[in-house]
Design a protein around this motif. Structure first.
Motif, PDB file in Angstrom:
ATOM      1  N   THR A 215      -3.297  -1.119  14.724  1.00  0.00           N
ATOM      2  CA  THR A 215      -4.307  -0.490  13.855  1.00  0.00           C
ATOM      3  C   THR A 215      -4.608   1.142  13.915  1.00  0.00           C
ATOM      4  N   SER A 216      -4.041   1.510  14.974  1.00  0.00           N
ATOM      5  CA  SER A 216      -4.232   3.177  15.005  1.00  0.00           C
ATOM      6  C   SER A 216      -3.360   3.955  13.951  1.00  0.00           C
TER       7      SER A 216
ATOM      8  N   SER B 185      -1.921   2.611  -3.029  1.00  0.00           N
ATOM      9  CA  SER B 185      -3.138   2.190  -2.858  1.00  0.00           C
ATOM     10  C   SER B 185      -3.949   2.581  -3.665  1.00  0.00           C
TER      11      SER B 185
ATOM     12  N   THR C  27       3.697  13.004  -0.206  1.00  0.00           N
ATOM     13  CA  THR C  27       3.436  11.514  -0.736  1.00  0.00           C
ATOM     14  C   THR C  27       3.117  11.804  -2.415  1.00  0.00           C
TER      15      THR C  27
ATOM     16  N   SER D 123      -1.604   4.612  10.236  1.00  0.00           N
ATOM     17  CA  SER D 123      -2.069   4.494   8.819  1.00  0.00           C
ATOM     18  C   SER D 123      -0.872   3.895   7.839  1.00  0.00           C
ATOM     19  N   PHE D 124      -1.117   3.377   6.852  1.00  0.00           N
ATOM     20  CA  PHE D 124      -0.194   2.575   6.090  1.00  0.00           C
ATOM     21  C   PHE D 124       1.049   3.542   5.731  1.00  0.00           C
ATOM     22  N   THR D 125       0.337   4.946   5.622  1.00  0.00           N
ATOM     23  CA  THR D 125       1.552   5.936   5.035  1.00  0.00           C
ATOM     24  C   THR D 125       2.521   5.971   6.152  1.00  0.00           C
ATOM     25  N   GLN D 126       2.200   6.070   7.258  1.00  0.00           N
ATOM     26  CA  GLN D 126       2.997   6.348   8.409  1.00  0.00           C
ATOM     27  C   GLN D 126       3.926   5.014   8.669  1.00  0.00           C
TER      28      GLN D 126
ATOM     29  N   LYS E  59       0.974  -4.353  11.546  1.00  0.00           N
ATOM     30  CA  LYS E  59       0.665  -2.938  11.972  1.00  0.00           C
ATOM     31  C   LYS E  59      -0.038  -2.473  13.184  1.00  0.00           C
TER      32      LYS E  59
ATOM     33  N   HIS F 242       0.912  -1.187  -0.020  1.00  0.00           N
ATOM     34  CA  HIS F 242       0.055  -0.085   0.221  1.00  0.00           C
ATOM     35  C   HIS F 242       0.805   1.194  -0.126  1.00  0.00           C
TER      36      HIS F 242
ATOM     37  N   ASP G 293       2.979   6.346  -2.391  1.00  0.00           N
ATOM     38  CA  ASP G 293       1.240   5.586  -2.075  1.00  0.00           C
ATOM     39  C   ASP G 293       1.158   4.921  -3.441  1.00  0.00           C
TER      40      ASP G 293
END
Length: 331
Positions: free
Chosen positions: A136-137, A331, A302, A139-142, A134, A36, A329
């Motif tokens: 849950t809190s 995704s 991004t 993001s994929f970006t973080q 990962k 992602h 990114d």
């Protein structure tokens, strides 16, 4: 089929190209990830520019059989190491990860190894040992920003034996590794003096560091800023920062650099970073600190997943003035 960014010769961002690859078979202990997001690091462009070829030659001296490998055997090479995504297949022997798990990780290899893998691909096969779940809190970006920076900072602090009560100077403290390192040191109770450009002084102060702009008369200004004598130094940039550590009176064991050079070693610095990381455990600890808002991830920009955008991202990163991280990114 998957889309990927790779290169077949050394050079600037112009050598990067987009290709289609057939699905890769899973080996024992591996997982397949629908990617992602991918975080970029300076080591990426140093690799595709060929800056790390001297390190590869050293590896050949250590492992003489590599002299008999054809250069073409090392190409094509993929690009980038840090990734986040969702597992869509697991290989034999993988018990702690499952299909559907959101994960993050980094492709690890020995310094100077001619690694053909790369995270800039829509479908990535990676060793399960390089992957964690990962939070849950996050993001994929973080999540895509954490691999190299976390393991580099953690490994360096392990080698420097950083502890609460230390006063540590960190150069390039606003960068992708430096900003994570500064916050990790603060979370351990150390006092951090962060060196960066003038435009990043307010940012470093917001993290809780004591900021000092780089420039003339740096040793005096660091001494004046420090509430007590400096005890450690981590160089995330190179050039004269090892000299700064010596001028501050630090012994060799208290000076670490992430930028290897004969001059730095002769001046008394330890070459450290991810080489001293325990890997997965270090990444898990930093990821939890991010999830708990103890460490914040600064994302400068991004980019979309096209070869033009990836080339632009690395062109920006090569300026050496990026605050935080750059992310692609997918995704």
């Amino acid at each position: 089929m998957s889309r990927a960014i790779e290169y077949t010769r050394f050079g600037g961002p112009e050598v990067l190209g987009e290709v289609e690859r057939p699905a890769q078979a899973l080996g024992d202990g591996e997982v397949r990830i629908a990617v992602h997001a991918v975080g970029l690091n300076p080591a990426d462009f140093k690799t595709f520019k060929g800056d790390l070829r001297p390190v590869e030659r050293i590896q050949r001296l250590i492992h003489p059989r590599r002299w008999f490998e054809r250069s073409s055997a090392h190409f094509p090479r993929g690009v980038a190491r840090d990734f986040a995504g969702v597992i869509d297949a697991v290989g034999a022997g993988v018990t702690d990860l499952a299909v559907g798990d959101a994960v993050l990780g980094t492709l690890r290899s020995a310094p100077g190894q001619a690694d053909t893998r790369g995270a800039l691909t829509t479908e990535l096969v990676a060793p399960a040992d390089d992957v964690i779940k990962k939070p849950t809190s996050m993001s994929f970006t973080q999540a895509a920003c954490l691999g190299v920076a976390s393991q580099t900072a953690y490994g360096a602090f392990r080698q420097l034996n950083l502890h609460g009560g230390d006063v540590i100077v960190i150069s390039a403290a606003a960068g992708g590794v430096g900003s994570i390192a500064a916050q990790l040191a603060l979370s351990r109770g150390a006092t951090v003096i962060g060196i960066a450009g003038a435009r990043n002084i307010a940012y470093l102060r917001s993290l809780g560091t004591i900021p000092v702009p780089y420039g003339a008369d740096l040793t005096r200004r660091v001494r004046e800023a420090a509430p007590s004598p400096v005890t450690k130094l981590l160089d995330c940039y190179g050039h004269d920062y090892v000299t700064l550590g010596r001028e501050l009176g630090l012994p060799r064991r208290s000076i670490g650099t992430l930028v290897p050079s004969p001059a730095a070693i002769l001046k008394g610095a330890q070459f450290t970073g991810s080489r001293h990381s325990s890997g997965r455990g270090d990444l898990e600890e930093v990821a939890q600190l991010v999830a708990d808002d103890v460490i914040t991830v600064e994302i400068a920009h991004t980019y979309s997943f096209t070869v033009e955008q990836v080339r632009a991202a690395y062109t920006d990163l090569m300026t050496g003035h990026v605050r935080g991280k750059l992310v692609v990114d997918l995704s």
